[in-house]
Every structure is written in C-alpha cells, then in structure tokens.
Design an enzyme around this catalytic site. Structure first.
Site, mmCIF file in Angstrom:
data_model
loop_
_atom_site.group_PDB
_atom_site.id
_atom_site.type_symbol
_atom_site.label_atom_id
_atom_site.label_comp_id
_atom_site.label_asym_id
_atom_site.label_seq_id
_atom_site.Cartn_x
_atom_site.Cartn_y
_atom_site.Cartn_z
ATOM 1 N N LYS A 80 24.170 7.724 7.622
ATOM 2 C CA LYS A 80 22.736 8.043 7.586
ATOM 3 C C LYS A 80 22.588 9.561 7.599
ATOM 4 O O LYS A 80 23.431 10.274 8.129
ATOM 5 C CB LYS A 80 22.066 7.462 8.831
ATOM 6 C CG LYS A 80 20.575 7.362 8.753
ATOM 7 C CD LYS A 80 20.128 6.032 8.178
ATOM 8 C CE LYS A 80 18.629 5.929 8.138
ATOM 9 N NZ LYS A 80 18.178 4.592 7.746
ATOM 10 N N GLY A 181 1.641 -8.322 10.517
ATOM 11 C CA GLY A 181 1.902 -7.196 9.614
ATOM 12 C C GLY A 181 1.871 -7.663 8.167
ATOM 13 O O GLY A 181 2.828 -8.269 7.678
ATOM 14 N N GLY A 183 1.934 -6.077 5.238
ATOM 15 C CA GLY A 183 2.225 -4.925 4.384
ATOM 16 C C GLY A 183 3.095 -5.310 3.201
ATOM 17 O O GLY A 183 3.013 -6.429 2.679
ATOM 18 N N VAL A 185 6.222 -6.026 2.861
ATOM 19 C CA VAL A 185 7.090 -7.190 3.017
ATOM 20 C C VAL A 185 6.264 -8.421 3.390
ATOM 21 O O VAL A 185 6.421 -9.490 2.792
ATOM 22 C CB VAL A 185 8.172 -6.940 4.101
ATOM 23 C CG1 VAL A 185 9.015 -8.192 4.305
ATOM 24 C CG2 VAL A 185 9.060 -5.760 3.717
HETATM 25 P P1 NAD Z 1 4.335 -1.645 5.666
HETATM 26 O O1 NAD Z 1 4.009 -0.376 6.333
HETATM 27 O O2 NAD Z 1 4.073 -1.828 4.224
HETATM 28 O O3 NAD Z 1 3.605 -2.861 6.433
HETATM 29 C C1 NAD Z 1 3.495 -2.961 7.816
HETATM 30 C C2 NAD Z 1 2.116 -3.537 8.119
HETATM 31 O O4 NAD Z 1 2.030 -3.773 9.523
HETATM 32 C C3 NAD Z 1 0.983 -2.581 7.772
HETATM 33 O O5 NAD Z 1 0.034 -3.236 6.948
HETATM 34 C C4 NAD Z 1 0.390 -2.195 9.131
HETATM 35 O O6 NAD Z 1 -1.002 -1.974 9.088
HETATM 36 C C5 NAD Z 1 0.745 -3.407 9.962
HETATM 37 N N1 NAD Z 1 0.784 -3.162 11.400
HETATM 38 C C6 NAD Z 1 1.216 -2.054 12.056
HETATM 39 N N2 NAD Z 1 1.115 -2.244 13.382
HETATM 40 C C7 NAD Z 1 0.634 -3.470 13.564
HETATM 41 C C8 NAD Z 1 0.311 -4.244 14.718
HETATM 42 N N3 NAD Z 1 0.492 -3.774 15.938
HETATM 43 N N4 NAD Z 1 -0.181 -5.489 14.524
HETATM 44 C C9 NAD Z 1 -0.373 -5.995 13.299
HETATM 45 N N5 NAD Z 1 -0.081 -5.302 12.164
HETATM 46 C C10 NAD Z 1 0.399 -4.071 12.304
HETATM 47 O O7 NAD Z 1 5.889 -1.902 6.016
HETATM 48 P P2 NAD Z 1 6.869 -2.910 5.291
HETATM 49 O O8 NAD Z 1 7.637 -2.179 4.267
HETATM 50 O O9 NAD Z 1 6.163 -4.165 4.945
HETATM 51 O O10 NAD Z 1 7.885 -3.192 6.473
HETATM 52 C C11 NAD Z 1 7.560 -4.040 7.539
HETATM 53 C C12 NAD Z 1 8.655 -3.958 8.594
HETATM 54 O O11 NAD Z 1 9.900 -4.337 8.012
HETATM 55 C C13 NAD Z 1 8.885 -2.565 9.183
HETATM 56 O O12 NAD Z 1 9.251 -2.693 10.532
HETATM 57 C C14 NAD Z 1 10.037 -2.031 8.370
HETATM 58 O O13 NAD Z 1 10.788 -1.073 9.097
HETATM 59 C C15 NAD Z 1 10.852 -3.297 8.177
HETATM 60 N N6 NAD Z 1 11.712 -3.247 6.987
HETATM 61 C C16 NAD Z 1 11.166 -3.066 5.750
HETATM 62 C C17 NAD Z 1 11.998 -3.033 4.635
HETATM 63 C C18 NAD Z 1 11.430 -2.854 3.250
HETATM 64 O O14 NAD Z 1 12.167 -3.018 2.271
HETATM 65 N N7 NAD Z 1 10.164 -2.534 3.094
HETATM 66 C C19 NAD Z 1 13.380 -3.182 4.788
HETATM 67 C C20 NAD Z 1 13.909 -3.388 6.059
HETATM 68 C C21 NAD Z 1 13.055 -3.417 7.152
#
Ligand code: NAD
Length: 367
Positions: A80, A181, A183, A185
């Site tokens: 990293k 969440g 978002g 994913v």
């Molecule tokens: P994102 O930021 O697109 O979505 C996260 C969503 O969670 C947002 O819409 C946000 O408003 C919501 N949120 C934040 N705090 C909250 C709470 N307390 N209660 C309810 N909703 C809340 O992120 P993402 O890319 O969808 O990733 C989601 C999770 O998965 C993260 O923890 C990220 O680290 C992990 N992750 C993502 C990926 C990827 O490829 N995107 C890969 C590995 C891990």
C-alpha cells in the site's frame, strides 16, 4: 518510532520513502509480503497530522492487503502507498502523481498501485504516464474501469454462501435484508437481491440514495430505525465499525442470522467477532466478501481486462467464503479469525514450495 521494530512485528519486507522537493511529493510505499506475487494495493492521498500516523497507516493497510489478496485466491502479495497531502499548499497534482509514478517504475514490478481514498482514475492516469505498474487507469489499454459493480457481485455471491450456511439453501428468495448504505456498492447489491426475490429494508444518511432505494422497490427506513424490523440478513455497505455491542443487541431482537456486506473493517473491535460467533450468527468476513474490486483490477494483468473471466474469478468468492466457514468449524474459531487462517495457510504453503533452480539473469549461466 523504531521502524525496524515495527517491520519486524509482522515480517514486513520493505518500506520505501519517496521525496521530491520540486513537486512536493512525500510518499511512503510499504510492501508487506510478496510470497504469492507482486504487492498490489491502492495509493491513499491524505492529510495526516503526523508523519508517524502516515507510516502506521501504510504498514496497517499493506498487511491488510496481503490478507485480502491471499484469502481471495489471487496470485499477488500485499502492499500500500500513502501520499502525504499538504492541505496548506497548492500542488500541481499532475506533476506530483507523475513523480510518484516514476518511483513506482523504479520498484520494477515489486509494487502495483491502484486508486484508494483520495485518488481516482484521473490520478491513476497521471501515474500511468510514467509506469505500467498501475491498475484502474482509464487511459491504459485493457483497463477494467469502475470496480464497484464487481465488489457488489462478490458481496452478492458471498451473501448467498452465508445464507446457505444459515438456512441450508443459498436462494435469496423471500429472504429479508437490512441494507445499510445505498451507495456505489449497496445499490447494485440491492438490484441483484431484488431480482432474486428478496425483500430489502434500505437506509442511507442522504435523501438521494434513499429515494433511489424506494424507486428500485426497497422499503426505506431511517438510519436510527435500522433494526426496528424483522430480517434475516444484515448487509453493512456504509462505514466500518457497525458490528458493535449496541448493534449486536438490536440484531438479536431483529432476528438476524447472517451478516454479509461490503464495508471495510466491520467489527468495531475483534471481540465483536467473538461475540458474533457465540451468538451463532453467520458472518462473512469483510475483506473476503468485498474483494470483488481488487479481483477485477488484478485481472488487468492477465494480458488486459476480460470481463467474463473477471466475473468468474469474482464468483469464486462464494467458494472462499465456504472455505472460511469450514476452517471456522474445523478449528472451532470465529470466522474473522478463520479468514486470517485461510490467508496464512495459503502463504505458508507457497512459501514452502521447493525452490528448484531456475535460470535467471543473475545465474552463473548468464554471466
Ligand atoms: P459509497 O460512498 O458510494 O456509499 C456509501 C453509502 O453509505 C453512501 O451513500 C453514504 O451516504 C452511506 N452512509 C454513510 N454513513 C452511513 C450511515 N451511518 N448509515 C447509513 N448510510 C450511510 O461507498 P461504496 O463504494 O458503495 O462502498 C461502501 C463500503 O464498501 C465502504 O465501506 C467501502 O470502503 C467498502 N468497499 C467498497 C469497494 C468498492 O469497490 N466500491 C470495495 C471494497 C470495499
């Protein structure tokens, strides 16, 4: 901070400090373990309060990548980078990331970088101007693009494996999911689960994602009412630390049997993983179930990205999660520890591979 003592703690291979006065680049790449292949891990661009915090972050995250990559069955090791962001100075980001790219090139393939917190496709493109040891750069031929749909597909597959463990069948039909969440994913995961006939209670802190959830056919709940419904599965797809004393109590009352979601570092503390085990919940460990994204970007190194091939690899998350459950049962340990064991066993096995003579550029035969 005694750096060699820190490196010794978890047998880190290498830490590289990069400095370039002209561009303002101050970066730290930590290569934890390359037994399985070159170290792959994203570049975090973040304003740290102290240098020591940046070093600690690089060490912690690099080791995390070793476990994630190993447990996902990838032929890559863990590494990293953190780039120290200077909030008081305007830097030219093209120059800064190109300078970093040259340092990455200097590592000659021991390290492959990717996007992480604070970096994106554009910054990977700057790096790509200087080195091929980067994945997720938009300009790179054979690049794989946005990894989130693959992450969601992996979570979906891992969720099915966990549901099978809890209920004897992996169908999500008529299963009820609390999805936290909505978002990048979360919404793709919801689409897949809905298509299979699941019922979803979705929440998000923002109105926009909540509206999107309702439009897709989810029932929307407020974040503080998350566990006020009865459900089978909790899918944490927002932030980390949501498996804790308070939420576990609520999950019990809500009837949750399975925890399977995308968020990183879901356990507030390791003891919550022990508690999950004692409660008889089926927990799909975070860094395996959410490895679809890294599996996708790693596929670029098989001669350019192939979506079908990558999808197949992502679907293997189902089997990896089942392996974790087997180890958990075999050794009578919680699944979060079984995940670590799966990674460690693989690395140990490869480390023991007989080192037969192979002719390389430093061989006596090539002098
Ligand atoms: P994102 O930021 O697109 O979505 C996260 C969503 O969670 C947002 O819409 C946000 O408003 C919501 N949120 C934040 N705090 C909250 C709470 N307390 N209660 C309810 N909703 C809340 O992120 P993402 O890319 O969808 O990733 C989601 C999770 O998965 C993260 O923890 C990220 O680290 C992990 N992750 C993502 C990926 C990827 O490829 N995107 C890969 C590995 C891990």
């Amino acid at each position: 901070m005694d750096i060699f003592k820190e490196l010794g703690k978890y047998d880190y291979e290498q830490i590289v400090f990069m400095n370039d006065e002209e561009t303002g680049l101050r970066a730290i790449t930590c290569i934890h373990d390359t037994t399985l292949g070159p170290g792959l891990g994203g570049t975090r661009y973040w304003a740290y309060e102290k240098e020591e915090d940046a070093i600690k972050d690089a060490l912690r995250l690099a080791r995390g990548m070793t476990y994630k990559n190993a447990a996902s069955g990838l032929p890559i090791g863990g590494a990293k980078t953190v780039i120290l962001k200077d909030p008081n100075n305007d830097v030219n980001e093209e120059a800064l990331f190109r300078a970093f790219g040259r340092f990455v090139e200097g590592l000659n393939g021991r390290y492959i970088t990717a996007a992480d917190v604070g970096t994106d496709t554009e910054k990977m493109d700057y790096i790509y101007q200087e080195t091929n040891y980067v994945v997720g750069a938009g300009l790179k031929p054979g690049s794989s693009g946005n990894p989130s749909p693959s992450t969601a597909h992996g979570v979906y597959m891992g969720m099915k494996a966990a549901v099978k463990k809890a209920y004897g069948t992996d169908s999500l039909e008529e299963r009820t999911i609390i999805l936290e969440g909505f978002g990048k994913v979360g919404h793709v995961l919801a689409e897949k689960a809905l298509a299979e006939g699941a019922k979803i209670y979705a929440t998000d802190v923002f109105e926009g994602p909540r509206e999107k959830a309702a439009a897709l056919g989810c029932e929307v709940v407020q974040p503080d009412e998350l566990f006020d419904v009865k459900a089978d599965i909790y899918a944490p797809c927002a932030l980390g630390g949501t498996i804790n004393d308070a939420s576990l109590e609520k999950m019990e009352a809500a009837g949750i049997k399975v925890i399977a979601g995308a968020a990183n570092n879901q356990l507030e503390e390791p003891r919550h993983g022990d508690r999950v085990h004692e409660m008889g919940l089926v927990y799909a460990p975070d860094y395996i179930i959410n490895s679809g994204g890294v599996i996708q970007v790693a596929d670029e190194f098989n001669g350019g990205y192939d979506a079908e091939r990558a999808k197949k690899s992502v679907e293997n998350i189902y089997n990896q999660i089942e392996k974790v459950f087997d180890i958990s049962e075999r050794d009578g340990i919680p699944t979060y520890l079984a995940a670590d064991k799966l990674a460690e066993e693989r690395i140990q096995a490869v480390r023991k591979t007989k080192k037969v003579y192979v002719r390389d550029h430093k061989s006596i035969l090539n002098r």
